[in-house]
Enzyme design. Sequence first.
Site, PDB file in Angstrom:
ATOM      1  N   ASP A  94     -58.513  23.432 -74.681  1.00 60.25           N
ATOM      2  CA  ASP A  94     -59.669  24.180 -74.575  1.00 60.25           C
ATOM      3  C   ASP A  94     -59.947  24.602 -73.193  1.00 60.25           C
ATOM      4  O   ASP A  94     -59.753  23.836 -72.045  1.00 60.25           O
ATOM      5  CB  ASP A  94     -60.856  23.451 -75.342  1.00 60.25           C
ATOM      6  CG  ASP A  94     -61.151  22.204 -74.764  1.00 60.25           C
ATOM      7  OD1 ASP A  94     -60.310  21.602 -74.528  1.00 60.25           O
ATOM      8  OD2 ASP A  94     -62.373  21.969 -74.517  1.00 60.25           O
ATOM      9  N   GLU A 157     -62.350  18.924 -75.067  1.00 60.00           N
ATOM     10  CA  GLU A 157     -62.538  17.856 -73.801  1.00 60.00           C
ATOM     11  C   GLU A 157     -63.673  18.573 -73.232  1.00 60.00           C
ATOM     12  O   GLU A 157     -64.702  17.836 -72.758  1.00 60.00           O
ATOM     13  CB  GLU A 157     -61.371  17.979 -72.767  1.00 60.00           C
ATOM     14  CG  GLU A 157     -61.483  16.932 -71.890  1.00 60.00           C
ATOM     15  CD  GLU A 157     -62.463  17.388 -70.584  1.00 60.00           C
ATOM     16  OE1 GLU A 157     -62.795  16.611 -69.808  1.00 60.00           O
ATOM     17  OE2 GLU A 157     -62.612  18.594 -70.458  1.00 60.00           O
TER      18      GLU A 157
HETATM   19 ZN   LIG Z   1     -60.136  19.619 -67.807  1.00 59.98          ZN
END
Ligand SMILES: [Zn+2]
Length: 425
Positions: A94, A157
């Site tokens: 992401d 994340e």
């Molecule tokens: Zn990162």
Amino acid sequence: MKDKITAAIDERRQDLIALTVDLIRFPTINPPGEAYTPCAEFIGKRLGAAGFDVEYVRGEGTPGDSDRYPRTNVIARYEGKGTGPTIHFNSHIDVVEAGEGWTMDPFEGVVKDGRVYGRGACDMKGGLAASIIAAEAYIAANPDFHGAIEVSGTVDEESGGYGGVAYLAQKGYFSKPRVDHVIIPEPLNKDRICLGHRGVWWAEIETEGSIAHGAMPFLGDSAIRHMGAFLAELEKELFPALDRKQTRMPVVPEGARRSTLNLNSVHGGQTEDFQPGLPSPNVADSCRLIIDRRFLLEEDISEVKDEVISILERLKQERPNFRYAVRDLMEVLPLMTDEDAPVPTAIADAIREVFGKDPEFVISPGTYDQKHISRLGHLHDCVAYGPGILDLAHRPDEWVGIDDMMESAKVMAMSIDTLLKQPRR
Ligand SMILES: [Zn+2]
């Protein structure tokens, strides 16, 4: 072996550039979690073609997961010719939104002047690409190796990792006996090894009041004035005290080598969104503040909370009708892998080999997925190491240097060699 590894990576320079561009072209923006499945499948197809066993795991029911935005993770594993340790490279797929200020299309993957530009180039598709090339080159250079190599592309994340590494760690993907060593190719600069991060306490603090007509505020009790009193105490007492708390953790940048507190947001009274018309005059009966406290290995989380709560308690004694509530939003304990653990030792040796100098051991000011590997996977031989200049992450015209990716890939592949040749512990 070092020469064979170097040659195998040198041969793959164009492949590395093309792979980085391809990864950037998936606009995996989080939130909401766009294009996760096609990006994960792209990685899976590539590694499947290289002989890896590929698995897709959806973070079912995790924050943001839906049929429109499935949290699709990919885990690929290459079994060597005999038993031995497993080394795992984990990257998040992401990226944060592109934002303003770009001079090019952030999802085109522009290659210019020895760099690849795009949202996620630095954080961290360049690192993901380097780790894929490192694994493929190592397998080509040493096809009879023992042990296993894993590469994963995980989601979310940037929003805490709950649908990604946390979900997988709960399912045993980041624990022994499956995995022994983990490298997270986050952009910490190619000659630095990141051993961990500071701790986090996010909380919402609410002060309470009572509503009354704004023309007669003495009939009510302003929650905003109570919050103001609290903020004044933070300025007078807590901010200077936090500045004095220095740490032995080698946090970069150096300004973060101490305790910090950010006031993320504050809101009191009615909404400001009163269009059309005008707001009505009221005394605020509630005021909410979100705080982001980053703390050190030397601090205990209960002390960190007590510092704030003791100020609130004192105000309760001093100010008539002072009422408050504290709600925890997130807690992450600080982490620092031992410099002498197998992974940092292997990477340090490889950095000496590739760059002819000692690495710098650092700590990240903010957290990343290592927290889940440590806390949920109980695996502690884990660091972040990857190409990309930390300061470029999340900025417009983000880029990663092609030579930096190449050199990092060499460091990664040499580290694989060192770690796979050690007996399992
Ligand atoms: Zn990162």
